[in-house]
Design an enzyme around this catalytic site. Structure first.
Site, PDB file in Angstrom:
ATOM      1  N   LYS A   1       7.027  37.773  25.465  1.00 61.28           N
ATOM      2  CA  LYS A   1       6.513  37.693  24.108  1.00 61.28           C
ATOM      3  C   LYS A   1       5.177  38.427  24.038  1.00 61.28           C
ATOM      4  O   LYS A   1       4.501  38.478  25.087  1.00 61.28           O
ATOM      5  CB  LYS A   1       6.369  36.251  23.629  1.00 61.28           C
ATOM      6  CG  LYS A   1       5.738  35.231  24.543  1.00 61.28           C
ATOM      7  CD  LYS A   1       4.361  35.330  25.122  1.00 61.28           C
ATOM      8  CE  LYS A   1       3.164  35.653  24.350  1.00 61.28           C
ATOM      9  NZ  LYS A   1       1.934  35.773  25.167  1.00 61.28           N
TER      10      LYS A   1
ATOM     11  N   TYR B   1       3.238  31.147  19.563  1.00 66.06           N
ATOM     12  CA  TYR B   1       3.663  29.812  20.022  1.00 66.06           C
ATOM     13  C   TYR B   1       3.620  28.813  18.870  1.00 66.06           C
ATOM     14  O   TYR B   1       4.531  27.983  18.719  1.00 66.06           O
ATOM     15  CB  TYR B   1       2.754  29.309  21.145  1.00 66.06           C
ATOM     16  CG  TYR B   1       2.978  29.988  22.477  1.00 66.06           C
ATOM     17  CD1 TYR B   1       4.048  29.615  23.282  1.00 66.06           C
ATOM     18  CD2 TYR B   1       2.128  30.983  22.925  1.00 66.06           C
ATOM     19  CE1 TYR B   1       4.262  30.222  24.508  1.00 66.06           C
ATOM     20  CE2 TYR B   1       2.335  31.604  24.150  1.00 66.06           C
ATOM     21  CZ  TYR B   1       3.401  31.217  24.937  1.00 66.06           C
ATOM     22  OH  TYR B   1       3.613  31.823  26.144  1.00 66.06           O
TER      23      TYR B   1
END
Ligand code: NAD
Length: 370
Positions: free
Chosen positions: A136, A221
């Site tokens: 990510k 997140y």
């Protein structure tokens, strides 16, 4: 202290009826027993800090083995060959990496290079016919992510994102509780993730390599967490940016607050920063109960409580569970989990909208058709 029996029981309880119904099969084996007969043979690409963490975590895997490495630095390849017992024939640099297609001993490449290189590197690996895991944030934007998904589809390879929290027991338990209706109708989410960024010369502060700042790096997140805490996909986004150090954060965002509106009418209020520490929490409130996980997204130990009391989930090495989980899915044809390229795309569409809202002075960005 959790006993191993508690651990195994909780892992299996924590999975519930989610898409990852088959994770326990691998998780149960994690800390006991021999390696499985079938192994997913993994090469890491970009031998920096995170690659080292994944490599170390894989020593405990039962279904995944580190067998290869890709790096532009010959000395690093030498070190990795020694440290992780990687044969010379499974090492590549960025110029030779396309030859990996002729190597039958590597099944999947895990891309852990700086963010803005993910697009190029995933396209290279897909063209070489290997499955790929990409760290990510999946790319700089949604358009690049679509191209990566299309390339993997065309090549017939699997494409996963390194969303390790989806394999973490507190996170799994939250999802199970929400899906089982134990929280009732979800009414609000309040997630944040950030830290005080150090070295002013690191690539994370350069737009050309990082794509963006805190939002791209760790705001993702809070965003991904809002999606798994609600089980819904956002329909609108608003965002506000502030900078306390405009010199250090000249090229990328420092602190962003963002709000996600969901079809049910609820709002997730989220934040991310590179300016201060102790900013890491997932808090979901339902009509019947709540779950608070804090710290929620880092390497842990993850801690959580709910309206029932402490969550008491086991503390695990996320990357060990993640790599065994992905191996189980690929080797045993299990259903795809919530860590596919498509999941990365859903997040990148929202990230694009966060930046668009900021450019437009906090305007409400509707996500339909994006
Ligand atoms: P890092 O700087 O420690 O490592 C990056 C590696 O890429 C280095 O080995 C570097 O040599 C290599 N590289 C290749 N081409 C490069 C170039 N042109 N410029 C600079 N470096 C180049 O960074 P990291 O912390 O390991 O992060 C790597 C990726 O992993 C990022 O996408 C980051 O978001 C992700 N990450 C994920 C987690 C997680 O918990 N999932 C944690 C940390 C990092």
């Amino acid at each position: 202290m959790d006993t191993r029996r508690d651990f195994l029981q909780k892992i299996s309880l924590g999975i519930g009826a989610t898409a990852l119904t088959d994770l326990p099969a691998s998780a149960r084996e994690l800390y006991a027993g021999p390696k499985a007969d079938k192994q997913l043979r993994v090469a890491l690409m970009g031998l920096g800090g995170y690659a080292g963490r994944v490599a170390d975590a894989m020593k405990d895997c039962k279904m995944a083995t580190l067998v290869g490495a890709v790096s532009g630095t010959p000395a690093k390849l030498e070190t990795w060959k020694q440290k992780y017992n990687i044969p010379e024939k499974n090492t590549y640099n960025y110029e030779t990496v396309s030859k990996i297609k002729d190597n039958p001993d590597i099944d999947i490449v895990y891309v852990t290079t700086p963010n803005s290189l993910h697009h190029k590197h995933v396209l290279q690996i897909a063209a070489a016919g290997k499955h790929v895991i990409c760290e990510k944030p999946v790319a700089d934007n949604a358009q690049q992510t679509r191209e990566m998904i299309a390339a993997c589809k065309k090549a017939g390879v699997k494409f996963y994102i390194g969303y390790r929290m989806h394999f973490e027991p507190h996170t799994r338990e939250l999802i199970r509780m929400r899906e089982a209706g134990e929280l009732g109708k979800i009414m609000h989410v309040n997630n944040y993730m950030g830290f005080k960024s150090g070295d002013p010369n690191q690539w994370r502060l350069k737009k050309a390599l990082a794509g963006g700042g805190a939002m791209m790096d760790v705001g993702i997140y809070a965003l991904n967490g809002a999606r798994y805490a609600t089980g819904e996909e956002p329909v609108w986004v608003t965002a506000q940016e502030t900078k306390t150090d405009p010199v250090k954060f000249k090229e990328v965002d420092e602190t962003i607050m963002f709000q996600l509106g969901f079809p049910s009418g609820i709002v997730a209020s989220c934040g991310t920063t590179y300016a201060f520490n102790n900013y890491e929490r997932l808090y979901v409130i339902g009509e019947k109960g709540f779950v608070e996980i804090s710290p929620a997204f880092g390497y842990g130990p993850i801690k959580g409580r709910s309206h029932l009391g402490p969550m008491n989930q086991p503390v695990v090495t996320h990357q060990t569970l993640q790599m065994d989980g992905i191996a189980d899915i690929i080797l045993n044809n299990k259903p795809d989990p919530n860590v596919t390229g498509e999941e990365g795309l859903k997040d990148m569409i929202v990230v694009d909208a966060v930046y668009e809202s900021i450019r437009k002075g906090g305007a409400k960005i509707m996500l339909a058709g994006k």
